[in-house]
Write an enzyme that holds these catalytic residues in place. Structure first.
Site, PDB file in Angstrom:
ATOM      1  N   ARG A  53      -2.294 -21.214 -32.495  1.00  0.00           N
ATOM      2  CA  ARG A  53      -2.991 -22.495 -32.677  1.00  0.00           C
ATOM      3  C   ARG A  53      -2.056 -23.661 -32.928  1.00  0.00           C
ATOM      4  O   ARG A  53      -2.216 -24.730 -32.363  1.00  0.00           O
ATOM      5  CB  ARG A  53      -3.951 -22.435 -33.885  1.00  0.00           C
ATOM      6  CG  ARG A  53      -5.276 -21.849 -33.594  1.00  0.00           C
ATOM      7  CD  ARG A  53      -5.794 -21.128 -34.827  1.00  0.00           C
ATOM      8  NE  ARG A  53      -4.970 -19.969 -35.061  1.00  0.00           N
ATOM      9  CZ  ARG A  53      -5.164 -18.796 -34.477  1.00  0.00           C
ATOM     10  NH1 ARG A  53      -6.198 -18.623 -33.715  1.00  0.00           N
ATOM     11  NH2 ARG A  53      -4.352 -17.782 -34.690  1.00  0.00           N
ATOM     12  N   THR A  54      -1.131 -23.477 -33.852  1.00  0.00           N
ATOM     13  CA  THR A  54      -0.322 -24.626 -34.267  1.00  0.00           C
ATOM     14  C   THR A  54       0.489 -25.135 -33.081  1.00  0.00           C
ATOM     15  O   THR A  54       0.432 -26.308 -32.737  1.00  0.00           O
ATOM     16  CB  THR A  54       0.588 -24.245 -35.448  1.00  0.00           C
ATOM     17  OG1 THR A  54      -0.244 -23.711 -36.487  1.00  0.00           O
ATOM     18  CG2 THR A  54       1.340 -25.444 -35.983  1.00  0.00           C
ATOM     19  N   LYS A  82      23.197 -16.384 -30.623  1.00  0.00           N
ATOM     20  CA  LYS A  82      24.680 -16.438 -30.620  1.00  0.00           C
ATOM     21  C   LYS A  82      25.210 -16.843 -31.982  1.00  0.00           C
ATOM     22  O   LYS A  82      26.416 -16.960 -32.179  1.00  0.00           O
ATOM     23  CB  LYS A  82      25.168 -17.436 -29.570  1.00  0.00           C
ATOM     24  CG  LYS A  82      24.747 -17.112 -28.153  1.00  0.00           C
ATOM     25  CD  LYS A  82      25.331 -18.155 -27.200  1.00  0.00           C
ATOM     26  CE  LYS A  82      24.788 -17.999 -25.799  1.00  0.00           C
ATOM     27  NZ  LYS A  82      25.153 -19.139 -24.942  1.00  0.00           N
ATOM     28  N   ARG A 103       8.696 -24.467 -37.101  1.00  0.00           N
ATOM     29  CA  ARG A 103       8.164 -23.366 -37.930  1.00  0.00           C
ATOM     30  C   ARG A 103       9.307 -22.406 -38.187  1.00  0.00           C
ATOM     31  O   ARG A 103      10.001 -21.996 -37.251  1.00  0.00           O
ATOM     32  CB  ARG A 103       7.009 -22.652 -37.227  1.00  0.00           C
ATOM     33  CG  ARG A 103       6.594 -21.387 -37.959  1.00  0.00           C
ATOM     34  CD  ARG A 103       5.294 -20.812 -37.457  1.00  0.00           C
ATOM     35  NE  ARG A 103       4.155 -21.636 -37.849  1.00  0.00           N
ATOM     36  CZ  ARG A 103       2.888 -21.293 -37.658  1.00  0.00           C
ATOM     37  NH1 ARG A 103       2.607 -20.141 -37.080  1.00  0.00           N
ATOM     38  NH2 ARG A 103       1.916 -22.093 -38.036  1.00  0.00           N
ATOM     39  N   HIS A 131       2.353 -25.940 -45.270  1.00  0.00           N
ATOM     40  CA  HIS A 131       1.856 -26.068 -43.900  1.00  0.00           C
ATOM     41  C   HIS A 131       0.993 -27.329 -43.871  1.00  0.00           C
ATOM     42  O   HIS A 131      -0.229 -27.264 -43.730  1.00  0.00           O
ATOM     43  CB  HIS A 131       1.049 -24.810 -43.546  1.00  0.00           C
ATOM     44  CG  HIS A 131       0.773 -24.612 -42.090  1.00  0.00           C
ATOM     45  ND1 HIS A 131       0.977 -25.596 -41.133  1.00  0.00           N
ATOM     46  CD2 HIS A 131       0.287 -23.535 -41.417  1.00  0.00           C
ATOM     47  CE1 HIS A 131       0.634 -25.107 -39.948  1.00  0.00           C
ATOM     48  NE2 HIS A 131       0.215 -23.866 -40.091  1.00  0.00           N
TER      49      HIS A 131
HETATM   50  C1  NCD Z   1      -1.515 -19.782 -40.598  1.00  0.00           C
HETATM   51  C2  NCD Z   1      -0.018 -19.807 -40.816  1.00  0.00           C
HETATM   52  O1  NCD Z   1       0.746 -19.670 -39.854  1.00  0.00           O
HETATM   53  O2  NCD Z   1       0.353 -20.015 -41.951  1.00  0.00           O
HETATM   54  N1  NCD Z   1      -1.880 -19.881 -39.245  1.00  0.00           N
HETATM   55  C3  NCD Z   1      -2.039 -21.113 -38.700  1.00  0.00           C
HETATM   56  O3  NCD Z   1      -1.111 -21.910 -38.622  1.00  0.00           O
HETATM   57  N2  NCD Z   1      -3.278 -21.445 -38.293  1.00  0.00           N
HETATM   58  C4  NCD Z   1      -2.210 -18.697 -41.316  1.00  0.00           C
HETATM   59  C5  NCD Z   1      -1.782 -17.272 -41.141  1.00  0.00           C
HETATM   60  O4  NCD Z   1      -0.848 -16.947 -40.396  1.00  0.00           O
HETATM   61  O5  NCD Z   1      -2.420 -16.424 -41.779  1.00  0.00           O
END
Ligand code: NCD
Length: 303
Positions: A53-54, A82, A103, A131
């Site tokens: 999703r993100t 590397k 991320r 997040h």
């Molecule tokens: C979440 C995350 O990555 O922290 N997912 C997301 O971004 N929608 C929640 C999760 O992984 O449980």
């Protein structure tokens, strides 16, 4: 000053409200109306951890605003294997893109990256840390599907390792929400976050049982137990599957309850719940698009 988006702690309530109202203006574009607002701009997505999703909603947001996306792809196919360090990777990508969505499995990685970056860093999740863009879309979902004023909310599941609930808890304190934390004893919200919340005047209760709260909340925010963050797989086994939201449980719910989940879900929400009037998690995943549009426009200073 660059418009980095690192932690909800960096946002005032007024700033959040502006982002939410901009997101509302972007909703028609998220649904397909053409816009060229970010034409000529490039977002780089740099994901050292899995994401559906993100990453995809950032990409959708950028493309529907006329912008472009470059993606590092898998870590295995990049120079990271590397031995290139995060600071160098960030310095280089800053020569290609106008903003970087990052991320990373390490808490604090986005903050650290922002110190080396000449373009805005958007924290798309830093380990068990924060997040913030998820929190913005969570707040937006509550605003659209329930109400942020007088909100009674339960955060359920892995409150220790879940970064979505860490960020959300900070934001909820700005809205003076009545927050109940529901988790097994081993997965409680970290003390430092609870202390911060109390300092901001938030009233926070804790329990181990959803039944205790289901009749008294407007929003049930369910999370996955973060298996990948457990140092010991045996510890995960002890808590796997502890909570399961079922139609039976929802018989005791408030009339206007909504159920949210950042997704992915594993087994914490029975699929039979999807068709009930309570479920909002798929709408929530759509709202990621207008909200990330508003955040990208802000980071790239086009509004
Ligand atoms: C979440 C995350 O990555 O922290 N997912 C997301 O971004 N929608 C929640 C999760 O992984 O449980």
């Amino acid at each position: 000053m660059l418009n980095h988006i690192i932690s909800m702690k960096d946002f005032s309530r007024d700033e959040i409200d502006i982002i939410l109202s901009r997101a509302k203006e972007f909703e028609p574009v998220a649904r397909g109306k053409r816009s060229e607002m970010l034409s000529g701009k490039i977002l780089a997505t740099l994901f050292y951890e899995p994401s559906t999703r993100t990453r995809m909603s950032f990409e959708t947001a950028m493309k529907r605003l006329g912008g472009e996306v470059i993606d590092l792809g898998s870590i295995e196919s990049s120079s990271i294997v590397k031995g290139e360090n995060l600071a160098d990777t960030i310095r280089v990508i800053g020569n290609y893109a106008d903003a970087i969505a990052l991320r990373h499995p390490r808490e604090g990685a986005a903050r650290m990256a922002s110190e080396f970056s000449k373009v805005p860093i958007i924290n798309a999740g830093d380990g068990a840390g924060h997040h913030p863009t998820q929190t913005m879309l969570d707040l937006y979902t509550i605003m659209r599907e329930s109400s942020l004023s007088g909100l009674r909310i339960a955060l359920v599941g892995d409150l220790k390792y879940g970064r979505t609930v860490h960020s959300l808890a900070y934001a909820l304190s700005l809205y003076h929400a009545d927050v109940t934390l529901v988790s097994p004893a081993q997965l409680k919200m970290p003390e430092v976050i609870k202390k911060d919340l109390k300092k901001q005047g938030a009233v926070v209760r804790e329990t181990t049982s959803i039944e205790d709260v289901i009749g008294d909340v407007d929003v049930l925010y369910v999370t996955r137990i973060q298996k990948e963050r457990f140092p010991d797989p045996a510890e995960y086994q002890k808590v796997a599957g502890v909570y399961r939201v079922t139609e039976e449980l929802l018989k005791k719910a408030c009339e206007n309850l909504i159920i949210m989940h950042p997704l992915p879900r594993v087994d914490e929400i029975d699929p039979a719940v999807d068709k009930t009037r309570f479920a909002r998690y798929f709408e929530q995943s759509f709202y990621g698009v207008p909200v990330r549009m508003a955040l990208l426009a802000m980071a790239m200073e086009t509004v």
